[in-house]
Scaffold this active site. Structure first.
Site, PDB file in Angstrom:
ATOM      1  N   VAL A  81       0.064  -1.165  -0.265  1.00 44.13           N
ATOM      2  CA  VAL A  81      -0.148  -0.450  -0.330  1.00 44.13           C
ATOM      3  C   VAL A  81       1.182   1.049   0.093  1.00 44.13           C
ATOM      4  CG1 VAL A  81      -1.770   1.674   1.029  1.00 44.13           C
ATOM      5  CG2 VAL A  81      -1.911  -1.331   0.929  1.00 44.13           C
ATOM      6  N   GLU A  82       0.426   2.394  -0.857  1.00 43.79           N
ATOM      7  CA  GLU A  82       1.791   3.525  -1.033  1.00 43.79           C
ATOM      8  C   GLU A  82       0.459   4.166  -1.112  1.00 43.79           C
ATOM      9  OE1 GLU A  82       4.901   3.943  -1.429  1.00 43.79           O
ATOM     10  OE2 GLU A  82       5.404   2.122  -1.695  1.00 43.79           O
TER      11      GLU A  82
END
Length: 585
Positions: free
Chosen positions: A284-285
């Site tokens: 997740v970014e």
């Protein structure tokens, strides 16, 4: 007796709010807050939360994990016995990217209070590592992330030993990584979620979620992965987010027109490491140019979606994983793709960016891009999502053999990675095995993560080799066989060989003086027609002809004193288990 009772009541009623919440998302707390909250959660929610110390950093700080389950399923054994899916999520692998820590504490409190996803913690056990890179977290400062909007101060990217943990999953150099991998393999989570913040360009998209298996990996897991990811994105879009399924960096730095790619990276990275274990790895970014409050909320929304969908689909997901495990343990996995790349096929993608100018800098002469984030634009750019296998390893029918000279440290790596192995309890003087001899070996001129990387050319060929007592046998038939191939197949980009663990075997240690070789060479040419023919053929190559060292080497390789182990990879392959094995570990 009154004072302890009052203290217990106070702890039970403590709000457990973080520095981030108390400051209106302007600041994030120091690691002392993590330690305090980890103690406070089990006191606030007795029987529903554990605070576990799973390691100690080189600078002496405890590595902590919170385990939460509404029905008390708080150990790996209990989760396994109940068939309970586990979701393990971590913050602060890069401790300047600290959204995951504050989002995790916020979400966990609301889950346990029943304010979020009622009933989910009766179906899923959540394991939360607030900060993975603890020593880096305490290298606290206001300038550690110059392209990130908040918090006011944050930690540092790498560890106290200057190691980047998100390059360390396979080689496992860092003590922190060894501790985390043991935690990971102990819990065997269905989903392993690594929470980051991007670097790079300015644009409107606020989060990317990369997950495998989805494009590569076991088919049943891929099908469910695509379905889950699509539903997650629908949910995120309904909350006003603009998610992306790929990392939002351009094929050419600072040039949006060059397009973007869907990539499959090697398992040195978190999500691909867990995918190589035939489980779901999620990266997740959140986007660094969004305010901290927005990023933390976005991270929470992603975690909520993953937990909800895992709870809903747990039986189908667990069945797909069980089928993948059965395929692997029965020895049916016969090849592993070690390297993927994109084809040149692409399609237009509507990317939500901003107006920008790009021109050469008069200072550096490099291209200089300037974004105007008051003017949103939709860029139609090429999206390269088609993948092709570049390097595929055909696996041995039996497994790998590591002779005693390297068995000790390799055994530690295998144990860290949850891989099974056995030891040979007797000397086997001559056994036909597959060996890999490098026809070319190139050392990288500069170090990478403290290693001098090595690339080789060559192939596996059968020949007899002694297998002394203490040789390790690593069977192919085990659940995380793709990871085993990445570790031990020499051509793979994340193999132990590629990381430089076997460099000594590709350095020449013995020589024969020229004045000794000269008469030997003349006699060899006079007496051996085959060698003479090979020599004359080599002389047709201009590069060989003008290279005195290559000419000399031609004869040295045929001298009885030549080191037969030079350029021999000290790991063998076998089509069947050798005799004299100790019980399986």
């Amino acid at each position: 007796m009154l004072l302890p009772a009052l203290l217990a009541l106070t702890l039970h009623q403590a709000p457990l709010t973080t520095v981030a919440e108390q400051s209106g998302w302007a600041r994030t707390g120091r690691y002392a807050e993590v330690e305090s909250l980890c103690r406070a959660f089990p006191q606030r929610y007795p029987g529903k939360v554990r605070c576990d110390t799973f390691g100690t950093t080189p600078e002496g700080r405890p590595m902590l994990a919170l385990v939460a389950s509404a029905d008390g399923t708080l150990t790996p054994a209990a989760a396994s016995k109940k068939g309970r899916p586990v979701v393990l999520f971590q913050g602060g692998i890069h401790s300047g990217e600290i959204d995951g820590k504050d989002a995790g504490f916020w979400l966990l409190r609301d889950l346990l209070d029943g304010k979020a996803l009622p009933g989910v913690l009766k179906q899923v056990t959540a394991v939360f590592v607030p900060v993975f890179n603890v020593d880096g977290h305490e290298r606290f400062g206001p300038n550690n992330r110059p392209n990130q909007v908040g918090p006011e101060q944050m930690g540092w990217r790498v560890t106290g030993q200057n190691l980047n943990l998100n390059r360390d999953y396979v080689k496992a150099d860092a003590p922190e990584m060894v501790a985390l991998l043991k935690l990971l393999h102990s819990w065997d989570p269905l989903f392993y979620v690594d929470l980051h913040v991007t670097d790079g360009a300015k644009f409107e998209h606020d989060v990317s979620v990369q997950m495998e298996p989805q494009v590569v990996g076991p088919e049943a897991m891929r099908t469910l992965g695509v379905k889950l990811r699509e539903e997650l994105f629908t949910e995120l879009e309904g909350k006003g987010h603009l998610p992306l399924p790929f990392y939002p960096s351009f094929r050419e730095n600072d040039d949006p027109t060059s397009g973007v790619t869907y990539g499959v990276s090697p398992p040195r990275f978190s999500h691909q490491y867990w995918a190589a274990n035939r489980r779901y790895g999620v990266l997740v970014e959140t986007h660094s140019w969004k305010p901290y409050a927005h990023r933390v909320a976005t991270t929470r929304h992603v975690l909520e979606g993953l937990l909800r969908l895992t709870a809903r689909d747990n039986q189908a997901l667990l069945s797909a994983v069980k089928a993948a495990d059965s395929e692997a343990t029965s020895g049916k996995v016969r090849e592993v793709v070690l390297t993927w790349d994109n084809t040149e096929k692409h399609r237009p993608f509507a990317f939500r960016g901003y107006a920008y100018e790009r021109s050469p800098s008069e200072l550096t002469t490099l291209p200089w891009i300037r974004y105007d984030d008051t003017k949103p634009q939709v860029w139609t750019i090429p999206y390269y999502e088609e993948l092709r296998p570049v390097l595929t390893a055909a696996l041995p029918a039996g497994g790998y053999l590591i002779p005693p000279a390297h068995a000790g440290w390799v055994a530690e790596k295998l144990t860290t990675h949850g891989l099974r192995f056995q030891r040979i309890g007797q000397d086997l003087p001559s056994t036909t095995v597959e060996v890999f001899r490098a026809t070319e070996a190139k050392f990288r001129p500069s170090s990478v993560e403290g290693h001098q990387a090595l690339s080789v050319m060559g192939s596996w060929k059968k020949e007899p080799q002694p297998l002394p007592r203490g040789t390790i046998y690593v069977p192919i038939a085990q659940t995380n066989v793709p990871l085993l191939a990445h570790l031990l197949e020499p051509l793979g980009p994340d193999s132990l060989l590629a990381w430089g663990f076997f460099n000594n075997h590709f350095e020449q240690k013995e020589y024969v003086e020229e004045y000794v070789l000269e008469p030997f060479a003349r006699e060899l040419l006079a007496k051996n027609p085959a060698v003479k023919a090979a020599w004359e053929e080599k002389l047709k190559d201009p590069e060989f002809t003008k290279n005195p060292r290559a000419r000399l080497r031609f004869f040295y390789e045929r001298h009885p004193a030549y080191d037969s182990r030079f350029n021999l990879y000290p790991v063998f392959r076998t089509d069947s288990a050798p005799a004299g094995l100790s019980p399986v570990r």
